[in-house]
Design an enzyme around this catalytic site. Structure first.
Site, mmCIF file in Angstrom:
data_model
loop_
_atom_site.group_PDB
_atom_site.id
_atom_site.type_symbol
_atom_site.label_atom_id
_atom_site.label_comp_id
_atom_site.label_asym_id
_atom_site.label_seq_id
_atom_site.Cartn_x
_atom_site.Cartn_y
_atom_site.Cartn_z
ATOM 1 N N ASP A 1 0.786 -1.252 0.000
ATOM 2 C CA ASP A 1 0.000 0.000 0.000
ATOM 3 C C ASP A 1 0.814 1.297 0.000
ATOM 4 O O ASP A 1 0.463 2.260 0.712
ATOM 5 C CB ASP A 1 -0.967 0.009 1.202
ATOM 6 C CG ASP A 1 -1.936 -1.165 1.207
ATOM 7 O OD1 ASP A 1 -1.906 -1.973 0.265
ATOM 8 O OD2 ASP A 1 -2.724 -1.278 2.166
ATOM 9 N N LYS B 1 -6.905 -4.790 -2.892
ATOM 10 C CA LYS B 1 -7.516 -5.458 -1.728
ATOM 11 C C LYS B 1 -8.496 -4.523 -1.026
ATOM 12 O O LYS B 1 -8.206 -3.341 -0.855
ATOM 13 C CB LYS B 1 -6.424 -5.921 -0.760
ATOM 14 C CG LYS B 1 -5.575 -4.792 -0.179
ATOM 15 C CD LYS B 1 -4.433 -5.369 0.633
ATOM 16 C CE LYS B 1 -3.596 -4.346 1.348
ATOM 17 N NZ LYS B 1 -4.288 -3.530 2.333
ATOM 18 N N CYS C 1 -1.910 -2.338 7.833
ATOM 19 C CA CYS C 1 -1.944 -3.290 6.718
ATOM 20 C C CYS C 1 -0.725 -4.203 6.659
ATOM 21 O O CYS C 1 -0.831 -5.348 6.203
ATOM 22 C CB CYS C 1 -2.137 -2.545 5.410
ATOM 23 S SG CYS C 1 -3.790 -1.821 5.312
HETATM 24 N N1 TIU Z 1 -2.567 0.424 4.300
HETATM 25 C C1 TIU Z 1 -2.979 0.669 5.543
HETATM 26 O O1 TIU Z 1 -2.245 0.496 6.501
HETATM 27 N N2 TIU Z 1 -4.279 1.194 5.683
HETATM 28 C C2 TIU Z 1 -4.649 2.022 6.709
HETATM 29 O O2 TIU Z 1 -5.807 2.424 6.775
HETATM 30 N N3 TIU Z 1 -3.685 2.386 7.599
HETATM 31 C C3 TIU Z 1 -3.789 3.275 8.626
HETATM 32 O O3 TIU Z 1 -2.857 3.377 9.419
HETATM 33 N N4 TIU Z 1 -4.880 4.021 8.730
#
Ligand code: TIU
Length: 224
Positions: A24, A129, A162
């Site tokens: 991500d 995802k 994530c």
């Molecule tokens: N990719 C991921 O970690 N999504 C989140 O929403 N992370 C946060 O720390 N908010």
């Protein structure tokens, strides 16, 4: 087999059955005006992970080892976004709302793209995802089984959300997981440190962690 000077003890892996998973590294998390900022976070913390992740990508690319990128996002009609996720808390903009980089966390919008520094190149897989974990409602496990992958090296954001969720999912599926410490960041530095500790506690209950240098040194014993 390659041996990395990792924590809580040496991480041994066969480069022929290893893959890099970059979680991500999207504009929506790393840049101002995206999903991360709408949740009230200081997104500048995540910049620290960008250069180490770039170097880690190059390490795998130079050796022609598989690279998989993930993106957290939702379909434009939000049919894959649980109401509980969209309604949670009091963000300045919700998933699907129009923001500075298009609709927040929607597949195909500029904010949902991976930042240019870490962008996929030809031949690299991208897994979209809907959840925090990259195994939930995706084809990631099938992809890894087809590649014959046993060992997963992790980078990306955010460490305790994530990245950690995906490492736990991978661990439960039998993959040996190594997190590269500088190639991951959180909006909360204390959460990053705590996550690194909890991954490797109890004899590596989730997996291993190591500085990038340890992986570079271990792989330098192999030819590119
Ligand atoms: N990719 C991921 O970690 N999504 C989140 O929403 N992370 C946060 O720390 N908010």
């Amino acid at each position: 087999m390659i041996t990395v000077d990792a924590n809580p003890f040496e991480y041994c892996f066969d480069p022929a059955s290893a893959a890099l998973v970059v979680i991500d590294m999207q504009r929506d998390f790393v840049e101002p005006g995206g999903f991360g900022e709408t949740l009230g976070n200081d997104v500048s913390h995540l910049q620290r992970a960008v250069d180490p992740t770039k170097r880690l990508l190059q390490l795998f690319r130079d050796r022609k080892m598989p690279v998989i990128h993930t993106r957290e996002n939702h379909l434009s009609d939000l049919s894959d976004c649980p109401l509980a996720k969209r309604a949670r808390g009091n963000p300045s903009l919700r998933i699907g709302d129009e923001g500075h980089m298009g609709r927040i966390l929607i597949r195909g919008e500029p904010g949902a793209e991976i930042i240019p520094e870490c962008a996929p190149i030809a031949g690299e897989l991208v897994i979209d995802k809907p959840g925090k974990g990259a195994f939930y409602d995706t084809g990631l496990d099938d992809v890894l089984q087809k590649l014959g992958t046993r060992s997963l090296v992790f980078a990306g954001v955010t460490t305790e959300v994530c990245v950690q969720t995906t490492m736990r999912e991978a661990n439960d599926r039998g993959y040996e997981c190594l997190l590269i410490e500088e190639a991951t960041e959180s909006y909360f530095p204390a959460f990053k440190e705590a996550t690194i500790e909890m991954i490797r506690a109890q004899g590596g209950i989730v997996g291993w962690t190591a500085p990038l240098k340890a992986l570079v040194e271990a792989l330098s014993t192999t030819s590119e």
